[in-house]
Motif scaffolding. Structure first.
Motif, short mmCIF file in Angstrom:
data_model
loop_
_atom_site.label_atom_id
_atom_site.label_comp_id
_atom_site.label_asym_id
_atom_site.label_seq_id
_atom_site.Cartn_x
_atom_site.Cartn_y
_atom_site.Cartn_z
N HIS A 61 22.20 7.76 -1.57
CA HIS A 61 22.54 8.61 -0.43
C HIS A 61 21.70 8.15 0.76
N LYS A 62 22.19 8.39 1.96
CA LYS A 62 21.43 8.01 3.17
C LYS A 62 20.06 8.68 3.21
N ALA A 63 19.97 9.92 2.72
CA ALA A 63 18.68 10.63 2.70
C ALA A 63 17.69 9.91 1.79
N LEU A 64 18.17 9.37 0.69
CA LEU A 64 17.30 8.62 -0.22
C LEU A 64 16.89 7.29 0.42
N GLU A 65 17.83 6.61 1.03
CA GLU A 65 17.51 5.34 1.68
C GLU A 65 16.42 5.51 2.74
N ALA A 66 16.42 6.65 3.43
CA ALA A 66 15.42 6.92 4.46
C ALA A 66 14.02 7.10 3.86
N LYS A 67 13.94 7.48 2.59
CA LYS A 67 12.65 7.72 1.94
C LYS A 67 12.18 6.53 1.12
N VAL A 121 10.54 3.26 0.47
CA VAL A 121 9.51 2.45 1.13
C VAL A 121 9.35 1.08 0.47
N GLY A 122 10.00 0.87 -0.68
CA GLY A 122 9.89 -0.42 -1.33
C GLY A 122 10.78 -0.54 -2.55
N GLU A 123 11.17 -1.78 -2.83
CA GLU A 123 11.93 -2.13 -4.02
C GLU A 123 11.28 -3.35 -4.64
N ILE A 150 0.86 -1.18 0.00
CA ILE A 150 0.00 0.00 0.00
C ILE A 150 0.89 1.23 0.00
N LEU A 151 0.64 2.15 -0.93
CA LEU A 151 1.44 3.36 -1.05
C LEU A 151 0.67 4.57 -0.55
N SER A 152 1.38 5.47 0.08
CA SER A 152 0.77 6.75 0.47
C SER A 152 0.52 7.58 -0.78
N LEU A 197 9.43 6.76 -1.72
CA LEU A 197 9.91 6.32 -3.02
C LEU A 197 9.84 4.80 -3.12
N VAL A 198 9.37 4.32 -4.27
CA VAL A 198 9.43 2.91 -4.63
C VAL A 198 10.26 2.82 -5.90
N VAL A 199 11.23 1.91 -5.91
CA VAL A 199 12.08 1.71 -7.09
C VAL A 199 11.82 0.33 -7.64
N ILE A 200 11.56 0.28 -8.94
CA ILE A 200 11.34 -0.98 -9.65
C ILE A 200 12.39 -1.06 -10.74
N ALA A 201 13.20 -2.13 -10.69
CA ALA A 201 14.27 -2.29 -11.67
C ALA A 201 14.65 -3.77 -11.75
N PRO A 202 15.22 -4.19 -12.89
CA PRO A 202 15.73 -5.55 -12.96
C PRO A 202 16.78 -5.76 -11.86
N PRO A 203 16.95 -6.98 -11.40
CA PRO A 203 17.85 -7.22 -10.28
C PRO A 203 19.25 -6.62 -10.43
#
Length: 132
Positions: free
Chosen positions: A102-108, A110-112, A2-4, A85-91
């Motif tokens: 960046h650590k700031a991105l990792e904190a945001k 919410v899914g891969e 579920i996404l905000s 942020l949700v990131v969808i990419a080939p493995p």
């Protein structure tokens, strides 16, 4: 998953980046965003050279594109343009992206999702997110 509302969804492969914004509350409803300019990177991880594990220039170009996408997403996270942020990419591409976050991105983040959904419609992508 579920996404905000307002969650940014980045669909990436070795050559393209498609960005979507979620407007749904209980199920994902994706709206395509204008194409973003990805910073030009000539290669991926520092020290990556062609070898049997990384055999050709195409692979290096894909790694470089992933590094450029990560730089763009990092910039968006640092400037406050992204809350979730949700990131969808080939493995393989997802692995290269992770090296540059960046650590700031990792904190945001919410899914891969480790899948190649480049040729899918927003509705098809939303269905994959909903099942994740």
């Amino acid at each position: 998953m579920i996404l905000s509302p307002g969650t940014l969804v980045a669909v990436v492969d070795g050559e393209t980046l498609n960005l979507f914004r979620n407007s749904g509350t209980h199920t994902p409803e994706l709206t395509a965003l204008p194409s973003a300019s990805v910073p030009d990177r000539t290669s991926g991880t520092a020290g990556h050279r062609s070898s049997s594990a990384n055999p050709d220039n195409d692979t290096q170009a894909e790694d470089g594109f992933a590094a450029g996408v990560a730089a763009l997403l990092n910039q968006m996270a640092l400037s406050g343009e992204v809350d979730d942020l949700v990131v969808i990419a080939p493995p393989r591409a997802l692995g290269e992206l992770r090296k540059h976050w960046h650590k700031a991105l990792e904190a945001k983040l919410v899914g891969e999702i480790a899948k190649d959904l480049r040729h899918q419609t927003p509705d098809e992508i939303a269905a994959v997110i909903a099942k994740a």
